[in-house]
Design an enzyme around this catalytic site. Structure first.
Site, PDB file in Angstrom:
ATOM      1  CB  CYS A 263      42.488  42.478  42.030  1.00  0.00           C
ATOM      2  SG  CYS A 263      41.676  43.973  41.727  1.00  0.00           S
ATOM      3  CG  LEU A 264      43.498  38.049  42.717  1.00  0.00           C
ATOM      4  CD1 LEU A 264      43.272  36.447  42.747  1.00  0.00           C
ATOM      5  CD2 LEU A 264      43.550  38.860  43.972  1.00  0.00           C
TER       6      LEU A 264
END
Ligand code: NAD
Length: 421
Positions: A263-264
Site C-alpha cells: 500500500c505505501l
C-alpha cells in the site's frame, strides 16, 4: 441479490483469498482462480499462506463444497460475479498492469450477458473504464454497461487487525453506470455490513489512493522529523506521545525503518504516474514521501554505524541480531520490507547478520543473513541488537536484560543499553 451466487475470484492472494472465504461463508459458490500452481496446491491441501485466513477456515470452506481453488481457466465459466484481485506492482518505477490485463482476458473470454465484473486491485483513476472495459469487450464480444455490469471496489484489508475485519469494514462500491453500481452494491451487501457508494469507478479508484497516500505522506513526515530530532538531541517518541494527547485535529503516526508491503511503497506511485502522464506535473508530496521513506533503511544503518563507532567497533565483522523482518508487527508479510533492506545493507557491509522472525517464511532467503531464534544466548552474543519489527511475541524484557546494546527503530524499548531512533 439472492444467495447463492456463482462467484469467480481471480487471484487468491492477500486480498482474493479472504474475499473468497467470506463469500463462501455467506453461502455463495466460489471458484478461486490463481495462476500459481504452488499456491493452489496449498489451498487444495487446506494450507493457508494468508495470516487472516486460518487453515481451519480454509478447511471449512473446502468441506462446504462451495469453494473450488483452481489453476484451470476452464473452471472459470458460468459466474454471476467475477472479481479481479491480481497484483498491480511497479516495473522500473512505472505501473505494471500486465496482471490485470491477463486477468481481464481470462474473465472476458468467459463473460456471459448479464454478469458483473469488479476490479479490486489498487490502481490509478481511469483503469476500470479505460483499460479493463475495452479488454473485457474485446475478449467477450459484449458491451460494458449494455451487456454486462462493470465496477470498481477497493480493498481495505488490515491483516492482523482484531477490530476491523473483512465484514465490518465499510466498502466503497462503484459502477460505470447506475445498473452496474446496483449490481456491484447488491453483491457486496451480501458480504460486508456497510457499502459506501460513489458516482463512478474513478472516484473509487482515487479514494483508495487518497487513503494510502495520506498514510505514506504522514509516515514520511514523522520519519523526517525523527532524523532531525535525533540530530537535535530531542526524544521524538516523547514528543509524539505528548502530541497524541490532543483530542482533535491530530492523528498519531510513528517513525520506523521505512515503509513496506504494497500500500505505501507502491500504490501512491500509481497516482503520481497518472498525474505526470496526464497533467504533466509532478505529484510533489508523493515524490518527497518516497524519497524520505526510501532513505530510512540507510538512516538506520548509519545510526548503527555511529553507535558501533562510539564503542570502538567497525560494522565489518560485528555480530548483529536483527529482530523482525516483516514490514509490520505480527505479520508474515516481508514484501518490500524495510527490515529486509536493512539486513541486506548490513550484510553487504560485512557484518555478521543474524535475523529472527518467527512469522516470515524460512524460504524467504536473504543473502548473507542467518535465520535464528531469539534466545538469551543469541542476544548475549550479539554486539548489537536492532529492533526492526516489533512482533508481540518477542520477549523484550529478556532482550533488554541481556543485550549489550539495542538500537530500537520502533520506540518500544527503554533502558540503559537502548538507543531509540
Ligand atoms: N495486501 C493488502 O493488504 C492489500 C490491501 C488493499 C489492496 N491491495 C491490492 O490488491 C491487489 C492484490 O494484492 P495482493 O496483496 O492480494 O497480492 P498477492 O500477490 O498476495 O496475490 C495476487 C495473486 O494473484 C495471482 N495472479 C497474478 N496474475 C494472475 C492472473 N492473471 N490470473 C490469476 N491469478 C493471478 C498471483 O499468483 C497471486 O496469488 C493489488 O493491487 C494490491 O495493491 C492489497
Amino acid at each position: 441479490m439472492s444467495v447463492p451466487t456463482s462467484v469467480l475470484v481471480v487471484g487468491q492472494g492477500y486480498v482474493g483469498l479472504p474475499l473468497a472465504m467470506r463469500a463462501v461463508e455467506v453461502g455463495h459458490r466460489v471458484v478461486g482462480y490463481d495462476c500459481s500452481e504452488e499456491r493452489v496446491k496449498r489451498l487444495i491441501s487446506a494450507e493457508s499462506y494468508v495470516e487472516d485466513v486460518p487453515d481451519s477456515l480454509l478447511a471449512r470452506s473446502l468441506a462446504s463444497g462451495r469453494y473450488h481453488p483452481t489453476t484451470s481457466a476452464d473452471d472459470c465459466v458460468g459466474f454471476d460475479v467475477a472479481i479481479i484481485t491480481v497484483p498491480t506492482p511497479l516495473k522500473d518505477g512505472l505501473p505494471d498492469l500486465s496482471h490485470v490485463e491477463e486477468a481481464a482476458r481470462t474473465v472476458g473470454k468467459r463473460l456471459r450477458s448479464g454478469s458483473c465484473v469488479v476490479l479490486e486491485s489498487t490502481t490509478y483513476p481511469g483503469t476500470t473504464e479505460e483499460l479493463l472495459a475495452p479488454l473485457l469487450e474485446e475478449a467477450s464480444g459484449l458491451l460494458a454497461g449494455t451487456d454486462f455490469r462493470l465496477g470498481y471496489s477497493p480493498e481495505r484489508l488490515d491483516p492482523g487487525n482484531p477490530r476491523w475485519r473483512f465484514a465490518n469494514t465499510p466498502k466503497i462500491v462503484s459502477g460505470i453506470d447506475r445498473p452496474s453500481l446496483e449490481a456491484v452494491q447488491a453483491f457486496y451487501d451480501t458480504i460486508v455490513e456497510e457499502t459506501v457508494t460513489v458516482s463512478g469507478p474513478r472516484e473509487a479508484e482515487l479514494a483508495k489512493l487518497i487513503e494510502n497516500t495520506f498514510r505514506h505522506v504522514n509516515v514520511a513526515l514523522v520519519n523526517e522529523m525523527a532524523m532531525f530530532a535525533g540530530d537535535l538531541g530531542v526524544d521524538i517518541w516523547e514528543s509524539i506521545e505528548a502530541a497524541s494527547s490532543k483530542p482533535f485535529g491530530f492523528m498519531r503516526f510513528e517513525p520506523g525503518p521505512g515503509v513496506g508491503g504494497h500500500c505505501l511503497p507502491i500504490d501512491p506511485s500509481y497516482l503520481s504516474w497518472r498525474v505526470k502522464r496526464r497533467l504533466g506535473t509532478p505529484f510533489r508530496f508523493v515524490e518527497l514521501a518516497n524519497d524520505v521513506n526510501d532513505h530510512m533503511p540507510g538512516y538506520v544503518v548509519k545510526r548503527l554505524m555511529l553507535a558501533m563507532n562510539q564503542r570502538g567497533r567497525a560494522i565489518q565483522g560485528t555480530r548483529l541480531l536483527l529482530l523482525g523482518l516483516a514490514y509490520k508487527p505480527d505479520s508474515s508479510d516481508a514484501r518490500e520490507s524495510p527490515a529486509v533492506a536493512v539486513a541486506e545493507a548490513l550484510a553487504a557491509l560485512g557484518a555478521e547478520v543474524r535475523a529472527a522472525d518467527p512469522f516470515v517464511d524460512l524460504a524467504h532467503q536473504l543473502s548473507g543473513v542467518a535465520r535464528v531464534e531469539v534466545t538469551e544466548e543469541e542476544v548475549r552474543n550479539a554486539d548489537a541488537v536492532v529492533l526492526l519489527t516489533p512482533h508481540s511475541c518477542f520477549d523484550y524484557e529478556m532482550v533488554t536484560a541481556n543485550a549489550s546494546f539495542v538500537l530500537d527503530t520502533r520506540g518500544r524499548l527503554r533502558g540503559p543499553g537502548v538507543e531509540r531512533l
